[in-house]
Scaffold this motif. Structure first.
Motif, PDB file in Angstrom:
ATOM      1  N   ARG A   1       0.822  -1.203   0.000  1.00  9.07           N
ATOM      2  CA  ARG A   1       0.000   0.000   0.000  1.00  9.07           C
ATOM      3  C   ARG A   1       0.864   1.265   0.000  1.00  9.07           C
ATOM      4  O   ARG A   1       1.910   1.315   0.653  1.00  9.07           O
ATOM      5  CB  ARG A   1      -0.829  -0.042   1.276  1.00  9.07           C
TER       6      ARG A   1
ATOM      7  N   PHE B   1       0.657   5.499   0.685  1.00  6.16           N
ATOM      8  CA  PHE B   1      -0.149   6.585   1.265  1.00  6.16           C
ATOM      9  C   PHE B   1       0.611   7.889   1.068  1.00  6.16           C
ATOM     10  O   PHE B   1       1.831   7.931   1.205  1.00  6.16           O
ATOM     11  CB  PHE B   1      -0.373   6.357   2.774  1.00  6.16           C
TER      12      PHE B   1
ATOM     13  N   ILE C   1      -3.613   5.252  -1.479  1.00  5.37           N
ATOM     14  CA  ILE C   1      -4.541   6.016  -0.649  1.00  5.37           C
ATOM     15  C   ILE C   1      -3.997   7.436  -0.579  1.00  5.37           C
ATOM     16  O   ILE C   1      -2.927   7.672  -0.008  1.00  5.37           O
ATOM     17  CB  ILE C   1      -4.638   5.392   0.762  1.00  5.37           C
TER      18      ILE C   1
ATOM     19  N   TYR D   1      -3.073   3.323   7.824  1.00  2.34           N
ATOM     20  CA  TYR D   1      -3.332   2.472   6.646  1.00  2.34           C
ATOM     21  C   TYR D   1      -2.234   1.421   6.485  1.00  2.34           C
ATOM     22  O   TYR D   1      -2.183   0.735   5.468  1.00  2.34           O
ATOM     23  CB  TYR D   1      -3.500   3.366   5.396  1.00  2.34           C
TER      24      TYR D   1
ATOM     25  N   ALA E   1     -11.811   4.529   3.108  1.00  2.97           N
ATOM     26  CA  ALA E   1     -10.727   4.761   4.075  1.00  2.97           C
ATOM     27  C   ALA E   1     -11.169   4.347   5.481  1.00  2.97           C
ATOM     28  O   ALA E   1     -10.390   3.755   6.244  1.00  2.97           O
ATOM     29  CB  ALA E   1     -10.313   6.233   4.056  1.00  2.97           C
TER      30      ALA E   1
ATOM     31  N   ILE F   1     -10.649   0.643   6.453  1.00  2.75           N
ATOM     32  CA  ILE F   1      -9.269   0.260   6.799  1.00  2.75           C
ATOM     33  C   ILE F   1      -8.887   0.868   8.154  1.00  2.75           C
ATOM     34  O   ILE F   1      -8.294   0.212   9.017  1.00  2.75           O
ATOM     35  CB  ILE F   1      -8.271   0.736   5.709  1.00  2.75           C
ATOM     36  N   ALA F   2      -9.255   2.148   8.324  1.00  5.84           N
ATOM     37  CA  ALA F   2      -8.885   2.861   9.561  1.00  5.84           C
ATOM     38  C   ALA F   2      -9.513   2.186  10.785  1.00  5.84           C
ATOM     39  O   ALA F   2      -8.855   2.030  11.825  1.00  5.84           O
ATOM     40  CB  ALA F   2      -9.341   4.319   9.462  1.00  5.84           C
TER      41      ALA F   2
ATOM     42  N   THR G   1      -7.598  -0.961  11.737  1.00  5.30           N
ATOM     43  CA  THR G   1      -6.323  -0.681  12.424  1.00  5.30           C
ATOM     44  C   THR G   1      -6.584  -0.259  13.867  1.00  5.30           C
ATOM     45  O   THR G   1      -5.935  -0.735  14.799  1.00  5.30           O
ATOM     46  CB  THR G   1      -5.539   0.430  11.694  1.00  5.30           C
TER      47      THR G   1
END
Ligand code: AQP
Length: 345
Positions: free
Chosen positions: A7, A9, A40, A142, A326, A329-330, A333
């Motif tokens: 990924r 960011f 992202i 992320y 988003a 995913i957030a 985490t």
């Protein structure tokens, strides 16, 4: 959505006057990475208020400008994520956890804070001091592997790596006990690439090209007209000597080095190749070639940004969809981080 192994960011502050430095140092490479990685790209409005509060309507306009720049430079919002930081509350939540991981000594060494606060360090916001911790939270929320940024962000990226490492070490037992193996956060790598990772002001080769510079002639804005681009390059500060024949000839000539680096980045060549072609040439001729290259490169982006900005509903739709992706995913985490540190889920 396609499956990617790693990924990417990155973020840009919606502080207006998006410029050639933001473009060559960061945004230009965002689109290039989307064929290999899940990307992202964030519009970091919570960072934008660390230096000063902006009028709320202006802030929303600037947010749409950055979104338009992302899309106009080729980022595909259907395949990747474009969103606004303040729509995902977990950025602030993770930043708090990281505030308790990062050490005062680490933040006291941040040169960008010293540059931005200047002699006024007692009166700037706590947010400006804490900015690099929020940046670490943005990236690690992320669990990103790569972060394309300009040279100025190098020290903040090192801090992000230190925070990820310390978190992984401090909570190693809990990370393993919760089934996350040896480390929860990957150690992200900065991608600082290209011939123009630090674009300097067109008025002063010792100063970085900056959104907040009071002189509009110091920068080329992504929204500048063709005439404005040509005029700013014509008026850019140089010295009376012709272009040097090699790198050594840039000693004491930061403005010359800056213009040559910009040309190399715009035309996808190297500084050495530019000097092979233009070494010994007068600046008047070189500036004409540079203006042509800048216009050829930026005019289509500019036109596409204008087209997109005329349709704010489309941009808002992209941002809403991006925030929803988003948030998934957030949330994952933060759920893990809460388990690891002992907060309740
Ligand atoms: N002059 C620059 N040359 C190369 N890259 C640059 N970047 C910024 N300025 C240059 C890179 O652009 C990305 C987004 O930057 P930001 O929005 O976080 O703003 P900044 O780094 O604080 O610099 P600005 O845009 O000029 O704003 P102000 O006026 O606030 O200093 C980052 O990857 C950055 O490295």
């Amino acid at each position: 959505m396609a499956q990617y192994e790693k990924r990417v960011f990155s973020g840009v502050q919606p502080t207006g006057n998006l410029h050639l430095g933001n473009y060559l140092g960061a945004i230009k490479r965002f689109a290039d990475l989307q064929s290999s990685y899940e990307c992202i790209y964030c519009i970091v409005d919570m960072h934008a208020v660390t230096a000063r509060w902006t009028d709320p309507t202006e802030l929303r306009t600037h947010v749409r400008e950055v979104a338009a720049a992302y899309i106009a430079t080729g980022i595909n919002p259907k395949e990747h994520v474009i969103f606004v930081q303040s729509q995902v509350a977990e950025h602030a939540e993770l930043a708090w956890v990281f505030n308790c991981v990062a050490r005062m000594g680490w933040l006291n060494r941040m040169t960008q804070f010293k540059d931005k606060a200047g002699k006024n360090s007692e009166n700037v916001s706590v947010g400006l001091f804490d900015y690099p911790v929020l940046m670490a939270a943005d990236i690690l929320l992320y669990r990103a592997h790569y972060v394309p940024v300009g040279e100025v962000q190098k020290q903040h990226m090192e801090l992000t790596r230190d925070i990820a490492q310390k978190f992984n070490i401090d909570w190693a037992d809990s990370i393993a006990a919760h089934g996350f193996g040896e480390a929860y956060f990957p150690i992200p790598e900065a991608l600082i690439q290209g011939e123009a990772t630090r674009v300097m002001s067109l008025r002063d080769g010792a100063k970085k090209m900056s959104k907040s510079d009071l002189s509009d002639y110091s920068r080329i804005n992504l929204t500048d007209s063709v005439d404005a681009i040509r005029q700013k390059i014509r008026k850019a500060k140089t010295d009376p000597e012709p272009l040097p024949l090699d790198h050594k000839g840039f000693a004491g000539r930061p403005e010359a080095e800056n213009l040559v680096s910009i040309f190399a980045a715009l035309t996808q060549t190297s500084v050495d190749d530019v000097l092979k072609e233009y070494g010994g040439t007068q600046f008047s001729a070189f500036k004409a070639a540079l203006a042509d290259a800048a216009v050829e490169h930026l005019a289509p982006i500019n036109a596409e940004m204008r087209r997109l900005l005329a349709d704010p509903a489309y941009i808002d739709d992209v941002l809403q969809n991006g925030a929803e992706k988003a948030k998934v995913i957030a949330a994952e985490t933060m759920r893990a981080v809460r388990d690891i540190v002992g907060f309740r889920n």
